[in-house]
Design a protein around this motif. Structure first.
Motif, PDB file in Angstrom:
ATOM      1  N   TYR A  24       0.837  -1.205   0.000  1.00  0.00           N
ATOM      2  CA  TYR A  24       0.000   0.000   0.000  1.00  0.00           C
ATOM      3  C   TYR A  24       0.875   1.260   0.000  1.00  0.00           C
ATOM      4  N   GLU A 189      -6.259  -8.331   4.516  1.00  0.00           N
ATOM      5  CA  GLU A 189      -6.092  -8.070   3.083  1.00  0.00           C
ATOM      6  C   GLU A 189      -7.446  -7.966   2.385  1.00  0.00           C
ATOM      7  N   SER A 192      -9.290  -4.674   3.334  1.00  0.00           N
ATOM      8  CA  SER A 192      -8.591  -3.546   2.697  1.00  0.00           C
ATOM      9  C   SER A 192      -8.267  -2.440   3.690  1.00  0.00           C
ATOM     10  N   LEU A 193      -7.139  -1.802   3.463  1.00  0.00           N
ATOM     11  CA  LEU A 193      -6.704  -0.710   4.331  1.00  0.00           C
ATOM     12  C   LEU A 193      -7.654   0.480   4.265  1.00  0.00           C
ATOM     13  N   ASP A 194      -8.255   0.702   3.122  1.00  0.00           N
ATOM     14  CA  ASP A 194      -9.185   1.833   3.006  1.00  0.00           C
ATOM     15  C   ASP A 194     -10.352   1.673   3.974  1.00  0.00           C
ATOM     16  N   GLU A 211       2.131   9.030   5.783  1.00  0.00           N
ATOM     17  CA  GLU A 211       2.012   9.486   4.400  1.00  0.00           C
ATOM     18  C   GLU A 211       2.512  10.908   4.188  1.00  0.00           C
TER      19      GLU A 211
END
Length: 216
Positions: A24, A189, A192-194, A211
């Motif tokens: 990611y 997974e 999802s990270l979102d 980030e």
């Protein structure tokens, strides 16, 4: 390329960094390197590794992925924060953690302390549909059992941390076959990270900070 070293408390966290976080973040020009130090409740071991890695690789950032659950009163700020709300508690402990490293005479400008509220399994409650679908492949349990737990808390990160009611304990009570490393990473997974970031504010704040890092 921004480089970040991540001290992890176990194999689950190490694999999460390698298999979920790394792909990611590499797309954002951020390279992460995990190191499993198996700290458990040993603050001395964690502190030693932090100081050594900050000195040995001063050009990289350093952060931690440690479960807040079970850290114990040897951690700075733990006793003073016991009665606070989850977000206040973790923020206070992280602040005290960094201040303690600073008192050791180490440059902590590139050190980002982070504790997972309350443990890795909390993020799996970000999407109970995916969580239940995956776990039901090998073990049959009443549909909605895990969603009911999630719905009784403000967020996945609020699921509490006693020896009997921590997120992983709740999953194991319903699905005894659950395996932290094998199952947990695959579920993360799939979620999802979102989705995890949307549901878990403290985790999202950590990733947002990562980030925005620079080389300087």
């Amino acid at each position: 390329m921004i480089r970040i070293n991540i001290l992890c408390e176990g194999g689950t966290e190490e694999n999460f960094v390698s298999k979920v976080l790394s792909p990611y973040l590499i797309l954002k020009n951020i390279q992460v390197t995990p190191r499993n130090i198996g700290t458990g409740s040993s603050y001395g071991k964690l502190k030693f590794n932090i100081i050594q890695w900050l000195k040995q690789d001063s050009n990289a950032w350093l952060t931690t992925l440690i479960d807040l659950y079970g850290i114990g009163n040897k951690y700075p700020g733990y006793e003073e924060s016991k009665m606070l709300s989850p977000f206040q508690k973790v923020n206070n402990i992280e602040k005290a953690f960094k201040e303690d490293i600073e008192r050791a005479g180490v440059n902590t400008r590139k050190f980002i302390p982070h504790f997972q509220l309350h443990e890795f399994e909390a993020i799996l409650f970000s999407d109970c549909g995916t969580l239940e679908e995956f776990l039901s492949l090998d073990y049959k349990f009443p549909v909605g059992s895990l969603r009911k737990i999630r719905n009784s808390f403000e967020s996945p990160e609020h699921i509490n941390d006693s020896p009997h009611t921590a997120p992983s304990k709740r999953i194991k009570a319903i699905v005894p076959s659950y395996e932290k490393i094998a199952d947990g990473i695959l579920i993360a997974e799939a979620i999802s990270l979102d989705t995890i970031r949307r549901e878990c504010a403290h985790f999202n704040n950590w990733l947002t900070l990562i980030e925005t890092l620079s080389d300087f």
